[in-house]
Design a protein around this motif. Structure first.
Motif, PDB file in Angstrom:
ATOM      1  N   LEU A 149     -19.670   7.530   9.045  1.00  0.00           N
ATOM      2  CA  LEU A 149     -20.292   6.961  10.090  1.00  0.00           C
ATOM      3  C   LEU A 149     -19.735   5.592  10.284  1.00  0.00           C
ATOM      4  N   PHE A 150     -19.855   4.740   8.936  1.00  0.00           N
ATOM      5  CA  PHE A 150     -19.685   3.308   8.689  1.00  0.00           C
ATOM      6  C   PHE A 150     -18.205   3.132   9.095  1.00  0.00           C
ATOM      7  N   PHE A 151     -17.375   3.942   8.977  1.00  0.00           N
ATOM      8  CA  PHE A 151     -15.987   3.764   9.194  1.00  0.00           C
ATOM      9  C   PHE A 151     -15.571   4.108  10.784  1.00  0.00           C
ATOM     10  N   LYS A 152     -16.455   4.471  11.364  1.00  0.00           N
ATOM     11  CA  LYS A 152     -16.098   5.043  12.424  1.00  0.00           C
ATOM     12  C   LYS A 152     -16.114   3.783  13.685  1.00  0.00           C
ATOM     13  N   GLU A 153     -15.418   4.035  14.831  1.00  0.00           N
ATOM     14  CA  GLU A 153     -15.104   2.907  15.673  1.00  0.00           C
ATOM     15  C   GLU A 153     -16.314   2.886  16.433  1.00  0.00           C
ATOM     16  N   ASP A 154     -17.090   1.578  16.492  1.00  0.00           N
ATOM     17  CA  ASP A 154     -18.362   1.528  17.223  1.00  0.00           C
ATOM     18  C   ASP A 154     -18.055   1.094  18.755  1.00  0.00           C
ATOM     19  N   ILE A 155     -18.372   2.430  19.532  1.00  0.00           N
ATOM     20  CA  ILE A 155     -18.239   2.204  21.037  1.00  0.00           C
ATOM     21  C   ILE A 155     -19.407   1.773  21.618  1.00  0.00           C
ATOM     22  N   ILE A 156     -19.096   0.716  22.572  1.00  0.00           N
ATOM     23  CA  ILE A 156     -20.105   0.072  23.445  1.00  0.00           C
ATOM     24  C   ILE A 156     -19.633   0.748  24.799  1.00  0.00           C
ATOM     25  N   PRO A 157     -20.250   1.443  25.532  1.00  0.00           N
ATOM     26  CA  PRO A 157     -19.621   1.904  26.939  1.00  0.00           C
ATOM     27  C   PRO A 157     -19.571   0.565  27.904  1.00  0.00           C
ATOM     28  N   ALA A 158     -18.536   0.584  28.694  1.00  0.00           N
ATOM     29  CA  ALA A 158     -18.287  -0.596  29.345  1.00  0.00           C
ATOM     30  C   ALA A 158     -19.543  -0.893  30.606  1.00  0.00           C
ATOM     31  N   GLU A 159     -20.054   0.064  31.023  1.00  0.00           N
ATOM     32  CA  GLU A 159     -21.061   0.154  32.103  1.00  0.00           C
ATOM     33  C   GLU A 159     -22.514  -0.457  31.212  1.00  0.00           C
ATOM     34  N   ALA A 160     -22.518   0.063  29.988  1.00  0.00           N
ATOM     35  CA  ALA A 160     -23.828  -0.197  29.303  1.00  0.00           C
ATOM     36  C   ALA A 160     -24.133  -1.549  29.549  1.00  0.00           C
ATOM     37  N   SER A 161     -25.710  -1.582  29.374  1.00  0.00           N
ATOM     38  CA  SER A 161     -26.310  -3.015  28.985  1.00  0.00           C
ATOM     39  C   SER A 161     -26.315  -3.187  27.815  1.00  0.00           C
ATOM     40  N   LYS A 162     -25.375  -4.302  27.491  1.00  0.00           N
ATOM     41  CA  LYS A 162     -25.169  -4.385  25.903  1.00  0.00           C
ATOM     42  C   LYS A 162     -26.406  -4.775  25.136  1.00  0.00           C
ATOM     43  N   VAL A 163     -27.154  -5.847  25.347  1.00  0.00           N
ATOM     44  CA  VAL A 163     -28.188  -6.452  24.517  1.00  0.00           C
ATOM     45  C   VAL A 163     -29.097  -4.814  24.161  1.00  0.00           C
ATOM     46  N   SER A 164     -29.724  -4.292  25.355  1.00  0.00           N
ATOM     47  CA  SER A 164     -30.580  -3.425  24.996  1.00  0.00           C
ATOM     48  C   SER A 164     -30.050  -2.187  24.315  1.00  0.00           C
ATOM     49  N   PHE A 165     -28.704  -2.008  24.776  1.00  0.00           N
ATOM     50  CA  PHE A 165     -27.875  -1.058  24.039  1.00  0.00           C
ATOM     51  C   PHE A 165     -27.883  -1.064  22.353  1.00  0.00           C
ATOM     52  N   VAL A 166     -27.428  -2.482  22.112  1.00  0.00           N
ATOM     53  CA  VAL A 166     -27.702  -2.817  20.585  1.00  0.00           C
ATOM     54  C   VAL A 166     -28.942  -2.849  20.034  1.00  0.00           C
ATOM     55  N   LEU A 167     -29.843  -3.264  20.804  1.00  0.00           N
ATOM     56  CA  LEU A 167     -31.421  -3.181  20.111  1.00  0.00           C
ATOM     57  C   LEU A 167     -32.057  -1.894  20.073  1.00  0.00           C
ATOM     58  N   ALA A 168     -31.766  -1.056  21.043  1.00  0.00           N
ATOM     59  CA  ALA A 168     -32.341   0.142  21.124  1.00  0.00           C
ATOM     60  C   ALA A 168     -32.534   1.120  19.574  1.00  0.00           C
ATOM     61  N   PRO A 169     -31.384   1.040  18.953  1.00  0.00           N
ATOM     62  CA  PRO A 169     -31.382   1.735  17.429  1.00  0.00           C
ATOM     63  C   PRO A 169     -32.346   1.196  16.444  1.00  0.00           C
ATOM     64  N   VAL A 170     -32.339  -0.299  16.692  1.00  0.00           N
ATOM     65  CA  VAL A 170     -33.168  -1.123  15.728  1.00  0.00           C
ATOM     66  C   VAL A 170     -34.776  -0.713  16.119  1.00  0.00           C
ATOM     67  N   MET A 171     -34.898  -0.511  17.345  1.00  0.00           N
ATOM     68  CA  MET A 171     -36.009  -0.450  17.945  1.00  0.00           C
ATOM     69  C   MET A 171     -36.802   0.748  17.314  1.00  0.00           C
ATOM     70  N   ILE A 172     -35.767   1.764  17.238  1.00  0.00           N
ATOM     71  CA  ILE A 172     -36.398   3.048  16.728  1.00  0.00           C
ATOM     72  C   ILE A 172     -36.480   3.052  15.178  1.00  0.00           C
ATOM     73  N   LEU A 173     -35.633   2.496  14.608  1.00  0.00           N
ATOM     74  CA  LEU A 173     -35.426   2.516  13.088  1.00  0.00           C
ATOM     75  C   LEU A 173     -36.723   1.538  12.325  1.00  0.00           C
ATOM     76  N   VAL A 174     -36.983   0.574  12.839  1.00  0.00           N
ATOM     77  CA  VAL A 174     -37.680  -0.427  12.186  1.00  0.00           C
ATOM     78  C   VAL A 174     -39.286   0.052  12.249  1.00  0.00           C
ATOM     79  N   PRO A 175     -39.767   0.501  13.561  1.00  0.00           N
ATOM     80  CA  PRO A 175     -41.036   0.952  13.373  1.00  0.00           C
ATOM     81  C   PRO A 175     -41.100   2.040  12.547  1.00  0.00           C
ATOM     82  N   ALA A 176     -40.141   3.250  12.554  1.00  0.00           N
ATOM     83  CA  ALA A 176     -40.314   4.203  11.555  1.00  0.00           C
ATOM     84  C   ALA A 176     -40.399   3.872  10.195  1.00  0.00           C
ATOM     85  N   LEU A 177     -39.720   2.767   9.811  1.00  0.00           N
ATOM     86  CA  LEU A 177     -39.628   2.350   8.365  1.00  0.00           C
ATOM     87  C   LEU A 177     -40.981   1.597   8.011  1.00  0.00           C
ATOM     88  N   ILE A 178     -41.610   0.857   9.001  1.00  0.00           N
ATOM     89  CA  ILE A 178     -42.702  -0.112   8.537  1.00  0.00           C
ATOM     90  C   ILE A 178     -43.939   0.621   8.489  1.00  0.00           C
TER      91      ILE A 178
END
Lengths: 392, 354
Positions: free
Chosen positions: B72-101
């Protein structure tokens, strides 16, 4: 999208639950389906047209690829139609008929196993999927021993069978038919009593008897809506009238009824297979029609008639008299019909296939409109469609 | 000198050192479990389905999680052209961090006494521990909604909407089932709740004096209804079968994470398993006596957590998925009244026993 309350979703042809390359244009209000439009044709290979340029025997392998989950049923439907056209139906030897019935029922099990596996997987029960495929694998092994291929069997011939059963295969089939009811019991143990399974299937995708007849539903889908109609009993072929089996009908017409009906049908198929094995006696496997059936190899080498017949059938095929026939059989998914028109030449003038999935798919919009997106998946599964025969 | 609780005021250096050590150890153990939970899940489900699961990478596929991670680390990181970039990148962090803390408030052993200081085996003992857990669980859902929304894909959007519908249906019941627990413990701190459960059952409830001494006052005995409710709602919380509606592989084509690839997808994946560990840990702490048991503190906790995780995996191998209106029905019309009735009953019994 934000200003429109109806959202159009393209479901398929690349979707894990559309059973191949079915495309559904869904109009959704939230998750409620307002309109569902099936689009078909992604798997069209022109089987009907191809057959017009082939001799009758050369079309048999094409029929393997219609409903690729039940190849022997397709073979059977086609050869029965050609035999009817040639008017040699009465000359088929008893052994060939018994083997045909036995393999047709084995094919029904094979097809229903894939139906149950994918239907359960679509609804989320993944273990049933693997169990069903394990049993299907046993049928594939039997297929392979008999016809040499696991899926594209191409085993039946006009007038009988392409070869006799290999030695010892009856023991394999017997063992399978005896063990299968226990396996069905296990699938039922995983699903039938499960509250979630019941909630997902009961009252979902209902079709009443009148609507089912209007649409032209056949097979388990029709019988689960309370219509008692089975070609094996009502218009028997290949000696089905000599077998003792029940036609399973259910009144509810919902997804659960179709699920139960198919499972009970699988039990009946096991009964038929056992009866066929009891009946199976040594004898010829091809009709005594030298102009239609290939002669045995020793006749080809030793007699001039045999050589000529083989040469004529191989190079030219046989020429039925001009006329037209329709032959329907009770395939696993419903009535599979072949309509053949002959102009007296070695190729059919026209071949029209009535694939059960194609007709049954018509029920889908009626079943899902007004229900939720999750029910669309259940409805596609319960109709048991195969795109290979829808698109032909 | 009596030992005192180690705090920042009485020994800043030691406190900070111990804190960092606890965080590192907890985090590593958590991530280790998360990584190998994927392997265990595939193995367990495999064997339940007459398969073997991963066998090729290492002995019985033991290196599979590492191979998956690398892939997974070496896979190409695709952000869809139509996606809202900031929230698209933020979303996985927002799931993982609360889970960990969330793991910060879970006590994993009895207090240690070292050099005159009492060191609790817990990263931090919040006096509002349970509230913190619920808050973090709620926060994690935003990640899913955001992921579904920002992907600008219809299936993802449906997945995101489903998870909002899901969160309001089960979180109320989950919260109310916990109310009954802290009515008994009279504290929201997870440390205190464990302390209550360590006492023998026959001493806490006088009328049960005939029971042997070794049966502890685990809340599963006094609050079976709350336990069942919490476990079911927990399954909904972590989006696992039979409540994996936002994902729903066969309906929504993986729903909210359809458009994600590479490490972003891996983060969703890790969050799912981290959530599974957390929910197991919380359920164990609240109802099964936490670290209490026959072995050393954290070993008991781990054994119970693994038991729970096996249960979740088992459920996944067995059950179909519910429909989302059915989940709402369950949440509002079955679980919520049950949880409310349970709170009332608990209140009545507590008052009567005083």
């Amino acid at each position: 999208m934000a200003h429109n309350e109806i959202m159009t979703v393209n479901m398929g042809p690349q979707h894990p639950s559309t059973h191949g390359v079915l495309q559904l244009i869904l109009e959704l209000d939230g998750e409620t389906v307002v309109k569902a439009t099936p689009h078909i044709g992604f798997l069209h290979r022109g089987v009907e047209k191809l057959s017009e340029h082939r001799t009758y025997h050369q079309t048999i392998p094409l029929t393997d690829r219609l409903d690729y989950l039940a190849p022997m049923s397709n073979n059977l439907g086609y050869v029965l139609a050609v035999e009817k056209l040639l008017d040699i139906t009465d000359k088929i030897p008893a052994r060939a008929n018994t083997v045909r019935v036995m393999l047709a029922e084995l094919t029904r099990l094979k097809s229903h196993l894939v139906w149950l596996a994918t239907h359960a997987l679509d609804i989320g029960a993944m273990t049933v999927f693997i169990y069903c495929f394990r049993e299907r694998e046993a049928i594939m092994d039997i297929y392979e021993k008999i016809s040499g291929a696991r899926m594209t069997s191409n085993y039946f011939r006009v007038g009988g069978l392409s070869a006799d059963l290999p030695a010892g295969i009856t023991d394999d089939i017997r063992a399978f038919a005896v063990a299968m009811p226990d396996h069905i019991e296990m699938y039922e143990g995983l699903l039938t009593g499960n509250k979630i399974w019941q909630k997902r299937t009961m009252g979902v995708g209902c079709i009443d008897a009148a609507a089912a007849i209007d649409i032209g539903l056949t097979g388990p889908a029709l019988r689960s809506s309370g219509v008692d109609w089975d070609l094996r009993r009502d218009n028997p072929y290949s000696g089905y009238e000599d077998y003792d089996f029940e036609v399973i009908t259910r009144a509810e017409g919902d997804t659960f009824a179709r699920y139960k009906a198919r499972l009970d049908e699988m039990r009946e198929s096991c009964k038929i297979i056992n009866q066929a094995l009891d009946k199976l006696a040594p004898g010829p496997i091809l009709a005594d029609c030298p102009k239609v059936c290939l002669p045995p190899k020793k006749d080809v080498v030793n007699s001039i008639e045999g050589l000529i017949h083989q040469f004529k059938i191989i190079t030219e095929g046989f020429k039925p008299e001009a006329g037209e026939v329709y032959q329907g059989i009770e395939a696993p998914k419903g009535e599979l019909g072949f309509y053949l028109v002959s102009d007296g030449s070695a190729q059919p003038y026209r071949m029209k296939i009535r694939p059960p999935s194609f007709v049954n798919l018509q029920a889908l919009p009626q079943m899902v409109e007004g229900s939720l997106l999750a029910d669309v998946i259940a409805a596609i599964g319960t109709l048991d469609i195969v795109l290979g025969e829808i698109d032909r | 000198m009596d030992p005192v609780l180690l705090s920042f005021s009485n020994d800043p250096l030691l406190f900070s050192g111990v804190m960092v050590l606890k965080i590192i150890v907890t985090f590593s153990v958590l991530m280790g479990i998360v990584a190998y939970a994927t392997w265990v899940e595939r193995k367990v489900i495999g064997h339940m389905q007459t398969r073997l699961g991963p066998m090729e990478t290492g002995w019985h596929g033991l290196l599979q999680p590492i191979a998956d991670g690398l892939k997974l680390f070496f896979k190409e990181d695709i952000i869809p052209a139509e996606a809202s970039k900031v929230s698209f990148v933020l979303a996985p962090v927002m799931i993982l961090v609360p889970a960990l803390i969330t793991i910060a408030v879970v006590p994993f052993g009895p207090d240690l006494v070292i050099g005159g200081y009492i060191i609790p085996q817990q990263i931090t003992d919040l006096n509002i521990g349970i509230l913190f857990v619920l808050a973090m669980a709620g926060l994690g859902i935003y990640g899913i909604v955001l992921a579904g929304w920002s992907s600008n894909s219809k299936y993802s959007l449906l997945g995101g909407i489903r998870s909002t519908a899901q969160v309001i249906s089960y979180e109320l019941a989950a919260g109310l089932s916990l109310v009954a627990v802290f009515m008994l413990g009279e504290s929201l701190s997870l440390r205190d709740i464990v302390a209550v459960q360590i006492q023998p059952l026959n001493q806490v409830a006088g009328f049960l004096g005939f029971l042997p001494e070794w049966i502890p006052n685990w809340h599963i005995f006094s609050q079976p209804v709350a336990f069942v409710l919490f476990v079911i709602c927990g399954m909904a919380e972590i989006n696992r079968t039979p409540f994996d509606l936002p994902e729903a592989e066969t309906e929504l084509v993986s729903g909210f994470c359809t458009e994600y690839s590479s490490m972003k997808y891996a983060m969703f994946f890790m969050a799912e398993y981290a959530n599974m560990v957390i929910i197991s840990a919380i359920a164990v702490t609240l109802f099964l006596g936490g670290w209490h048991g026959p072995f050393a503190g954290s070993v008991n906790l781990l054994i119970k957590i693994f038991g729970f995780m096996f249960f979740f995996i088992w459920i996944r191998a067995t059950w179909p998925r519910v429909r989302y209106d059915q989940l709402m029905f369950l949440g509002w019309k079955v679980f919520l009244p049950l949880a409310l009735a349970n709170v009332m009953l608990t209140g009545l019994v507590v008052v009567l026993l005083q």
